[in-house]
Design a protein around this motif. Structure first.
Motif, short mmCIF file in Angstrom:
data_model
loop_
_atom_site.label_atom_id
_atom_site.label_comp_id
_atom_site.label_asym_id
_atom_site.label_seq_id
_atom_site.Cartn_x
_atom_site.Cartn_y
_atom_site.Cartn_z
N ARG A 83 0.80 -1.23 0.00
CA ARG A 83 0.00 0.00 0.00
C ARG A 83 0.83 1.28 0.00
O ARG A 83 0.34 2.34 -0.34
CB ARG A 83 -0.93 0.02 1.21
CG ARG A 83 -2.12 -0.88 1.07
CD ARG A 83 -3.03 -0.66 2.22
NE ARG A 83 -2.31 -1.03 3.44
CZ ARG A 83 -2.83 -1.65 4.47
NH1 ARG A 83 -4.09 -1.96 4.45
NH2 ARG A 83 -2.12 -1.95 5.51
N SER A 84 2.06 1.19 0.45
CA SER A 84 2.86 2.41 0.52
C SER A 84 4.33 2.11 0.24
O SER A 84 4.77 0.97 0.30
CB SER A 84 2.73 3.06 1.89
OG SER A 84 3.35 2.28 2.88
N GLU B 224 8.07 3.36 1.50
CA GLU B 224 8.80 4.13 2.50
C GLU B 224 10.18 4.47 1.95
O GLU B 224 10.88 3.60 1.45
CB GLU B 224 8.92 3.34 3.80
CG GLU B 224 7.59 3.18 4.51
CD GLU B 224 7.72 2.43 5.83
OE1 GLU B 224 8.77 1.83 6.10
OE2 GLU B 224 6.75 2.47 6.59
N ALA C 125 6.68 8.23 3.98
CA ALA C 125 5.92 7.19 3.29
C ALA C 125 5.10 7.82 2.17
O ALA C 125 4.49 8.87 2.34
CB ALA C 125 5.00 6.48 4.27
N ASP D 194 1.94 7.04 0.09
CA ASP D 194 0.80 6.13 0.01
C ASP D 194 0.46 5.83 -1.43
O ASP D 194 0.49 6.70 -2.29
CB ASP D 194 -0.42 6.72 0.72
CG ASP D 194 -0.27 6.68 2.23
OD1 ASP D 194 0.45 5.80 2.71
OD2 ASP D 194 -0.87 7.54 2.90
N SER D 195 0.12 4.60 -1.65
CA SER D 195 -0.23 4.15 -2.99
C SER D 195 -1.72 3.82 -3.00
O SER D 195 -2.11 2.68 -3.09
CB SER D 195 0.59 2.91 -3.35
OG SER D 195 0.13 2.38 -4.55
#
Length: 116
Positions: free
Chosen positions: A90-91, A93, A103, A105-106
């Motif tokens: 999801r992310s 870093e 981070a 975020d995706s």
């Protein structure tokens, strides 16, 4: 309680504990769940039995408890690892020039559109 009855209960519990051990070693957690009520009933039936009669059963119970604890530890470990993999997916870093973590975020998953 009659001596024969205690012997029968002790033997049945001994067999059940051996089957439980095999289920733990093979990872058959469904089978272990089905054995719980039968094991509780047999243990309750041993009340009043001679301590010498149940010493071996106590050792098997302790052995199986160690196996069960280790199986649960393994399950928790896998669950934690899967959670980490989901977070990674999801992310992203990264570290900046100062060494601070940030981070990205995706939330939008990129998809490739196929056209005919």
């Amino acid at each position: 309680m009659a001596e024969n009855n205690i012997d029968d209960v002790r033997d049945a519990l001994d067999d059940l504990l051996n089957a439980e051990r095999e289920a733990l070693l093979s990872g058959d957690l469904d089978q272990i769940g089905r054995m719980v009520s039968q094991k509780e009933t047999l243990i309750a039936s041993l009340s009043g039995a001679d301590v010498l009669d149940i010493t071996r059963l106590q050792q098997k119970l302790a052995r199986n408890q160690i196996l069960l604890d280790r199986a649960l530890l393994g399950i928790r470990s896998v669950a934690n690892r899967l959670g980490s993999l989901r977070r990674i997916r999801r992310s992203l870093e990264t570290y900046d020039q100062s060494g601070r973590k940030s981070a990205l975020d995706s939330t939008n998953q990129s998809r490739i559109e196929k056209r005919a």
